[in-house]
Enzyme design. Structure first.
Site, mmCIF file in Angstrom:
data_model
loop_
_atom_site.group_PDB
_atom_site.id
_atom_site.type_symbol
_atom_site.label_atom_id
_atom_site.label_comp_id
_atom_site.label_asym_id
_atom_site.label_seq_id
_atom_site.Cartn_x
_atom_site.Cartn_y
_atom_site.Cartn_z
ATOM 1 N N SER B 22 -46.348 -47.501 102.434
ATOM 2 C CA SER B 22 -46.826 -48.623 103.066
ATOM 3 C C SER B 22 -45.717 -49.599 103.623
ATOM 4 O O SER B 22 -46.100 -50.614 104.289
ATOM 5 C CB SER B 22 -47.756 -49.596 102.072
ATOM 6 N N THR B 154 -78.083 -70.949 132.606
ATOM 7 C CA THR B 154 -78.880 -70.345 131.280
ATOM 8 C C THR B 154 -79.438 -69.057 132.132
ATOM 9 O O THR B 154 -79.759 -69.095 133.282
ATOM 10 C CB THR B 154 -80.167 -71.174 130.852
ATOM 11 N N HIS B 155 -79.031 -68.065 131.408
ATOM 12 C CA HIS B 155 -79.699 -66.681 131.904
ATOM 13 C C HIS B 155 -78.866 -66.405 133.046
ATOM 14 O O HIS B 155 -79.208 -65.462 133.838
ATOM 15 C CB HIS B 155 -81.145 -66.527 132.110
ATOM 16 N N SER B 276 -52.890 -54.283 141.774
ATOM 17 C CA SER B 276 -53.436 -52.942 141.598
ATOM 18 C C SER B 276 -52.459 -51.878 142.145
ATOM 19 O O SER B 276 -51.632 -52.278 143.186
ATOM 20 C CB SER B 276 -54.798 -52.697 142.281
ATOM 21 N N LYS B 282 -55.600 -56.592 145.695
ATOM 22 C CA LYS B 282 -56.058 -57.338 144.470
ATOM 23 C C LYS B 282 -55.404 -58.185 143.943
ATOM 24 O O LYS B 282 -54.055 -57.980 143.651
ATOM 25 C CB LYS B 282 -56.570 -55.846 143.625
ATOM 26 N N GLU B 289 -59.590 -60.883 130.828
ATOM 27 C CA GLU B 289 -60.389 -59.818 130.717
ATOM 28 C C GLU B 289 -59.804 -59.125 129.316
ATOM 29 O O GLU B 289 -60.493 -58.654 128.432
ATOM 30 C CB GLU B 289 -60.114 -58.484 131.675
ATOM 31 N N LYS B 324 -53.980 -54.556 104.561
ATOM 32 C CA LYS B 324 -52.983 -55.205 105.248
ATOM 33 C C LYS B 324 -52.887 -55.056 106.729
ATOM 34 O O LYS B 324 -52.844 -55.903 107.479
ATOM 35 C CB LYS B 324 -51.622 -55.056 104.606
#
Lengths: 466, 466, 466, 466
Positions: B22, B154-155, B276, B282, B289, B324
Site C-alpha cells: 500500500s 422547470t422541466h 478544439s 470552438k 463539463e 484509502k
C-alpha cells in the site's frame, strides 16, 4: 501555447490547466496513439493529402518519440494537455513543418477513441490470458487432489458431500463464461472511429477502410456521430470485468473461510501469507482478502463510468475524458486479482486428514437417504415429499442422540418407515453417498472425471507437469 | 525482511508483494503517522513503558524522517509494505534499538485508523474552506448582477421570471448544508482509536486519554473492536462528498447550458475555456463539463467503499486496506471541483442585452396573471383552479396569435372572464411580474436583497472588493 | 405448515415469515415454474421414476393451476413462502399424493434457476422487440425530415452542421449494439440448471438432456455447483440493460433540450406532454425527462445485484433470493423507456423554419473552411495546423465584426492568407458546408442516404407507410 | 381530465399516462399530504385568501378522505396522476367549489416536498426506534452471556481472546452512531418548502411561518428555488441508511459464520430458521443471510438516487419524481433488517461448551506473551519488536510440536530468551490472557462491565427482565 489557440487571446489559468489536463494518465495510450498516427499518415500520403516525403518524416519522427518514451526520456508536459498534443507537439519539435500536416482530416475526438479502442482490445487479450492461467491453476489443483471429498454448503450449512474437484471446476466454468463475455465485447468494439473527425466526418478524400484495416479493425464505424459520442464499448468492458470481480470475490471469500482455524481445509504457504505487526502467531491469507476487497473498486469503476455517461447529449462532451482512469484501474485490478488468485492456488495444501475427520458432521448423507427411500419404494408408496419428511425425523432423532445417520439401527429406521432395509447402510456415510451420484453434471466421480479430462484437453494442460 | 516475520520461513512472492503493498498511496499519511507516533512515544515514556532517553531519540528520529520526506529524499520501499513499516524501519536505521520500542502497545490496526482519522479531519477542514470560497464567488457574482432577471425553469421549460441573484443564492444554500454535513461528520469521527491495538486493547499500562488529547481528539473510542473494524466515519465522509458532487454537477450542467449558443446567458473568459484541435471557432466551457463529469468518480468512490465493507465479519480484514485510495481520490476531486467552480464563477460575464431580448418568450407572467384573478375576485367567484384554467385559455389564444399575454386586448381577456380589468396590465410583462413577488424566500427584490445581505455578512464579504 | 418441516418443532415467527417471503414478487415466475414442472414430470415418467398416471395427474393439475392464476382466482399464500411451494402445495390440494412425487430429484435451488433463466430469456426477447420498435420510429422520423440540417454539437457548443437524419441514425446504431449485447447474453444464459438439485446432482436416474431440450435450452449445464450458485447470467443481463438505459438517458437529455424555448427544435404534441398545477402556460416533455430519470433505477438495480453477489461463498445462499426484484424492475423499466421513447418520436414535429433561422450562428462552417485551405494548398504551404490557426483568426475577426464567415470580403480573408480565392464562398454557409462532406460514415447527403436505405431494408420498413 | 389541462387540446396517450403516473406508489404520502393541505387551508383563511367557511369545508372534506383511505374505500385513479391530484379531485367531488381554492399559492412542486419531508421525518423516527430495539436486544444478549470468552478474529484468523460481551457492544456502538447520523439528517431536513410554489414564491399574501410552525418544521426554507429543486435531504437519509445496512450486513455475515457447523458458536431456534425442500437435515439461518443480502438493495437505492440527481439543471425536473420509490424501499428494507436482527438476537443460544473446547486453538495468547516480555524487561533489554520476534519463534516451535504455548517448558522458552520466568504461565491460556487486559476500551472484564452498565442505563434496560 495550445495548438487550438487561434481565436484565443488569453491562456487558461493554472487551476483550470491542472483540473482539465489528462496527460498524467492518458500517456498510457502512447503506443496506440503512435500506431494510429502512423496508419493515418500512411493513408494521407496514399490519398495524396500529404507527400510521401512528409509521411516518411512523420513515421521516422514517431519512431523516435516511441523510443524516447520507452527509454523514459520523453518529457511529458502538462501545458500540452494530453497524450495526443504531447506527441504532436514533440513531433513538430523533431521534424518541423510536416508534423503540422498530421492532424489533417482528424480530430482529437476520433483520435482518442481509436487509441482507446486499440488499448481496450489489447487489455481484453491480456485479461483473457490471465483467466486461462487461473483456469489452469485450478485444474492442476484439482488434479493434485483426486478423490478428496469436502462438504458442500448451502446457506454456509453443510449440505451434501462433493468432490473438491467438482467444486474447483465450478469456478473454471464461471471463468470460461467470463472469457466469452470479453470475446463478445472485443468483437463488438473492434470497429474503427478514425475519420469520424470532430463528429461529422470530412470533405477531404480520406480512405477510412485503409486505416481500419491497417489497425486490424473489422471495418470503419458507419456513423461519425455515433463514433465520437458513444462509450458503450467500454461500459460493456467494465461490466464484464465487474462480473469477473464478483466471481473472484466469491473465490476469495471461500478460500479465506477455508484457511480459517474453524474450517481448516487449506494451509497457504508462507509465500502467500502475511503476518501481524503485533500478534506474533498470525499468518493471514491476505492475498485472497484483497482479491475479495479489490472487487469493490472494479464495481466502483463501472458505476463511475455509468454515472459519467448518464444524461449527456450528443456528441462529444468533455466529461467523457473521465472514461480513462476507471478503465485503466479496472484492467489493472482485474489482472492483479487473476494473477494473485492463480499464485495462491499454486501455494495451498489441503489438510486431507483434518477434512476427513470433520466430514461426518452435518448429515451430508441425508438427501441420499431420502433418494434411497424414493428409489426403494418406486411408484409405490413413498413420494419424495414424504421421504423428505421421514428423513427429517431421522435427523431429529440423531440430533437428540448425538449420532450420525449410519449409527441408527435398522429398527429405529423402520419405526419411521417400514421400507427401510439393510441395504440402506450402503447409502450412508459420506463416501457411500458420493458414490451414488450419477446424473450429468453431478459430483459423481465418473461425471467429474469426465469434466476434468475435457478441461485438461481444452486448456492444453500437460498432466505430467502437475 | 518483514517486521512480522518471526514465525515465517519464506518471504512472499513478488506478485503477492506487489498486489498487497500500500506504500504507493498510503505514504500520503506520513505526516499524520509521524504525529501519531510522537503522541504515542510521549505517552509510553510518561507511563514508564520506555525511558525518556528512548522517547527523545524517537522524537528526534521522527523529525528527521519528516524532514527527509518533505525534502523528497526519503526512500519509500515496497518491501516495507506500508507507510507505518517504512517509517518504523527507517527510524530503526537512524536511531537503532529504541525504534523497536515504539510499537509497544500498538498494532498497525489502531495506528492506521489514527492516521486515517487525522487525515480525514484535515481533509474536511480543507473542503469546508473550499466550499466557503465558492460561496463567496457566487455571492460576489450575485452582487455584480443586481436586478438582472432571467427565466426560471422547470422541466427545462420557461416557468416564471426570477432574479439571477435568487438563483445563485440557491446554490449558496445547498453549499451551506454541504458544509454542515461535513461538520457533523467531523464531530462524529473525532474519537481516537489509538490503544485499541490489534482489536482487544492491551494489558500494558497505557493512557489512551493522554494520546487522544495530544492529537486533539474529543476522547478515546470506547470499544476496541469497534475502533479497528468500523469504517463508518469514512463512509459518512464520502457520502457527504457525493452530495456535494451532485450539487456541483447540477451547477456544471446549468452553466454549460447557459454558455451554449442557444441559451447565450453567459460568456466565459478565454482563461476558463478551451478550444478544439480541428474546429477553429470552438470555445468550450470545459471546466464545468469536467465538474459535471468528475461528480461521477466521487460517486464511484463511495460505491467502492460501500461494496468493500459489505459483509465483512469483525474485526479487521485486509480488504479494508482498500479504504484509502477511494477516499484520497474523492477528496482530491471534490477540492478540484470546488476550486474550479469558484474560478469559473469569477470569469463569466452575463450577456445582459441578449437575456433581456429573449425574456418575453415563454409566458413567464402567466402564473402572475392567474394570481391576479384570484386576488381580484377574492372570496368571490374565482378559485385558483378556475383561474388557472382561464389563463391556460389565454395562453392558447396567444399561441395561435403568436403574441404575448400583454398584447391581448382587455376585450379579449374579458371574453374569457369578466373580472379582468385594465389594472391587469400592471401584472403583465416580466418586469411587472417580478415586482409582484412578496412571499418569504421568494424571488421578490426585497426578499432577495435581504437574503443577499445576510450572506454577505455571514461570509464576511467586503462589498467594496466586488 | 412448511414443506421442509420434518425436523422442525416450531414454526417461524411472523416477522421472519414476512421478512423472508418472496411470494409477493416471485409469483411473476408462475408460467415458467409450471412449464419447468411439466418438463420435469414428463422426464420422471419417461425414466420410470413416477408412473404415467401420476404424470398425467400432475400435468392436469398444473394446467388447472395455470388457469386459476390467469383468471385471477389463485390464492397466493405467504405462509407457503414462494411460487414453487405455492404451486406444489396447491397441486397437492388438487390431485393429492402424486403431487408429492413432483419434487423427486429436484431442489428449489435448481428449480428457481430454471424458472428464472426461462423468464429472463423471454424478457430479452421482449426487450429486443421494443428496441426494434424504437429503431423503426427513429428511422421513420428520419425519413419524414429529409434534408433538414441541424447544428451538431460538441461540448454543447455548435460545432459543425449535420443532417438530422445522420444524428437520428447514431441512436439507431447504438440500439443495434444494444440488441446484440442482449442476444449474446441470451446465448450464454440458455443452458439448463434443472437436475443440479440442491448443489450436487442426484443418484436417481434422471435425464437432464431431455428436460433441457423440452424447455428449448441449448444443453444442460455441465457443473451442478456452478448451476445453483452463479448469477452471472443476470448480472450480464442487467449490465446490458444499464447500457441501454444510458443510451436512452442521452436521447432523453437531447430531446428535452430540443423542446426548450431556447433550442426550439421540436414541438411535442399534447398527447406526450403534461402541464403544471400552478403555471397555466406550461407544456412539459415529461416522458423524456422520465426516460432520463428512470435510467438511474436501471443502474441502481445493477448495483444492487453486484453488491448482493459480492463475497458470497459457494453454493446457494439465501441472499440470492434478492436477485429477482431488481431484475423484474430493470426489465419493466427498460421496456417502458423504449416504448415511451418510440411513442415520443412519433409525436414530435421539427420546427423547420426556426431551425433554419438559427443555423447561421456558431460558425458551423469554420472546419470546412480550414479543410478548404488544406485542399487548396495541397502539398504546398499550408499544413492543417496552420490552416486551423488562420481560420481561428478569421473567426475572431467575425466575432469582433458580429458577422458570419461568408460575410468577410475576399480581401479580408487574403489579409490572413493569400491562398484564399473566390471559390471559397462555395464552402461557406451551412448548406455549402454540408454539401462538402464525403467521407464514409460522414454527414454528407449521399453517405447518410445510403445508411438510411440500409436501415430501412434491415428493419423491413414500408416507406409508403411513413 | 387533468387539472392542468387549460391550454391542452388532446389528452396524453395511455402509454404515456402509465409511464408517468406516480399514484401507484406516492399514495403512501396521503397522510402527510392531507396534513399539509390542512395547514395550508388554515393559513389561507387566516390571511383572508379564502373564507372561513371554505376552510371549514376543506378541513371536513379532507377528514372524510382520510377516513375513506384508511378504511380502504378510497378509489385511487391513475388518470388523476398522483396523490395530490387524487386528493384534490376527490375533495372537489365531495365539497365542490371551495376545493378549487385549496391550490391557491401552492404548486405541486412545493406540496410534494412538504409531504416528502414530513414522511421522511416520520421514517427517521421509526428507524431510530428500531435501532434502539436492536441495541436493547444485543445488550440483553450480552447480559445473558456474562464471562463467555470467544476468539477474536482479524483476517478471519484467530487473533486474541475477547469477551463475547465486548464484541456485541461493538455493534451497539456502531448503531449508536447510526442513530446520530439520522438525527443530524433530521435536523437539517426539518425546514418547510411550502410556499415556494412552482419555484419562485408568490405575490399572494401568504404566511409561510404559520404553516411551517403548524407542521412542526423549524422554519420555512429561505430560498424558493432551492426548496423545490434540491434532494440533498433524501440523499443524506439514504446514505445514512446505507451505512446502517453495511453494519447489519457485517452482523449478518458474522452470525451466519457462527451458525455454521465449523464455527458452531450459536444455535438459532427453529423459529428463526428455515429448511430445505430437498435436504431433510438442513436448518439454515436465512434471516441473517437476507439481512446481509438486503443490504445490497439499500445501497442500490442510494445509487439510484445519486445517479438520478446528477447533472440536472435547476429547478424542478420530472426526473425527480423517481426519488420516492428508492426512498420507500430503503426505509422498508432497513426497518425489516433491524427488526429481524433483533428477533434473531433473541432466538440464539451460545454453545458454551463447544466454544470452550475450541478456544485453545490459534495461539490467542501469543500477544499477551509478547507484552509479558516487554513488561518483564521493561526499559531494559527487550523492545516490543524483539519480543514479537521471540514469540513468533515460540509459536513456530509449538506448530512443529503440535502443542499450545502453555505446553512449552520454561527451558524451551528460555532457549529463546532468558528473561522468561515461571510467572509466564500466569499469562498463558485464554483465561489468563483475558484477565490481563486493562486498557480503556479493551476486552478486560472490568472495562467491559463498565461499558455494559453504561449501555444498560442509557437504553433503560430492566435487568431483571433479561
Amino acid at each position: 501555447v495550445k495548438l487550438w489557440g487561434g481565436r484565443f487571446e488569453e491562456s487558461v489559468t493554472d487551476a483550470v490547466e491542472k483540473f482539465t489536463e489528462s496527460i498524467s494518465y492518458d500517456k498510457a495510450l502512447y503506443k496506440h496513439d503512435i500506431m494510429g498516427s502512423k496508419a493515418h499518415a500512411s493513408m494521407l500520403a496514399k490519398q495524396g493529402l500529404i507527400s510521401d516525403s512528409d509521411k516518411n518524416s512523420i513515421l521516422r519522427g514517431l519512431d523516435e518519440i516511441e523510443r524516447q518514451i520507452e527509454a523514459g526520456k520523453f518529457m511529458w508536459r502538462t501545458d500540452r494537455e494530453d497524450v495526443h498534443m504531447n506527441i504532436e507537439a514533440a513531433l513538430t519539435d523533431i521534424i518541423g513543418e510536416p508534423a503540422k500536416k498530421l492532424h489533417t482530416a482528424r480530430s482529437r475526438n476520433d483520435q482518442v477513441l481509436t487509441d482507446f479502442r486499440l488499448w481496450c482490445r489489447d487489455a481484453i487479450d491480456t485479461i483473457v490470458r490471465s483467466i486461462q492461467r487461473l483456469q489452469v491453476a485450478l485444474v492442476k489443483l484439482a488434479l493434485k487432489n483426486e478423490g478428496l471429498i469436502v462438504p458442500g454448503y448451502t446457506h454456509l450449512q453443510r449440505a451434501q458431500p462433493v468432490l473438491l474437484q467438482h467444486l474447483l471446476l465450478a469456478y473454471v466454468e464461471q471463468l470460461e463464461r467470463d472469457a466469452g463475455r470479453l470475446q463478445d465485447c472485443r468483437v463488438r468494439m473492434n470497429f474503427c472511429p478514425l475519420g469520424a473527425c470532430a463528429l461529422a466526418g470530412t470533405g477531404l478524400p480520406i480512405d477510412r477502410f485503409m486505416t481500419a484495416e491497417a489497425l486490424e479493425f473489422t471495418a470503419p464505424m458507419r456513423n461519425s456521430i455515433d463514433a465520437v459520442s458513444d462509450r458503450d464499448f467500454v461500459l460493456e468492458f467494465l461490466s464484464a470485468n465487474s462480473i469477473i470481480a464478483i466471481h473472484l470475490s466469491r473465490l476469495g471469500e471461500e478460500w479465506v473461510l477455508w484457511a480459517s482455524e474453524e474450517f481448516g481445509f487449506i494451509t497457504p504457504s508462507d509465500s502467500v501469507s502475511t503476518g501481524s505487526s503485533i500478534m506474533p502467531q498470525k499468518k493471514n491469507p491476505d492475498p485472497m482478502e484483497l482479491v475479495r476487497g479489490k472487487s469493490a473498486r472494479v464495481i466502483g469503476d463501472l458505476v463511475t463510468l455509468l454515472t459519467l455517461c448518464k444524461g449527456l447529449p450528443l456528441a462529444y462532451n468533455r466529461d467523457l475524458q473521465e472514461d480513462k482512469e476507471p478503465t485503466f484501474d479496472s484492467v489493472k485490478t482485474i489482472v492483479g486479482m487473476l494473477e494473485v488468485s492463480a499464485e495462491f492456488a499454486q501455494n495451498i495444501t489441503f489438510n486431507v486428514e483434518r477434512i476427513k475427520k470433520a466430514l461426518p458432521a452435518g448429515y451430508l448423507d441425508a438427501t441420499t437417504l431420502a433418494d434411497y427411500l424414493v428409489n426403494k419404494a418406486n411408484m409405490q408408496q413413498i413420494p419424495f415429499r414424504t421421504s423428505h419428511d421421514i428423513v427429517g425425523k431421522a435427523v431429529a432423532l440423531c440430533v437428540s442422540k448425538e449420532c450420525q445417520l449410519q449409527d441408527l439401527s435398522l429398527d429405529e429406521m423402520r419405526s419411521l418407515n417400514p421400507v427401510f432395509d439393510k441395504d440402506v447402510y450402503e447409502y450412508l456415510g459420506v463416501e457411500n453417498a458420493i458414490r451414488k451420484f450419477s446424473s450429468f453434471g453431478s459430483t459423481g466421480s465418473a461425471c467429474v472425471t469426465e469434466q476434468l479430462h475435457s478441461w485438461v484437453a481444452k486448456l492444453g494442460i500437460n498432466r505430467s507437469s502437475c
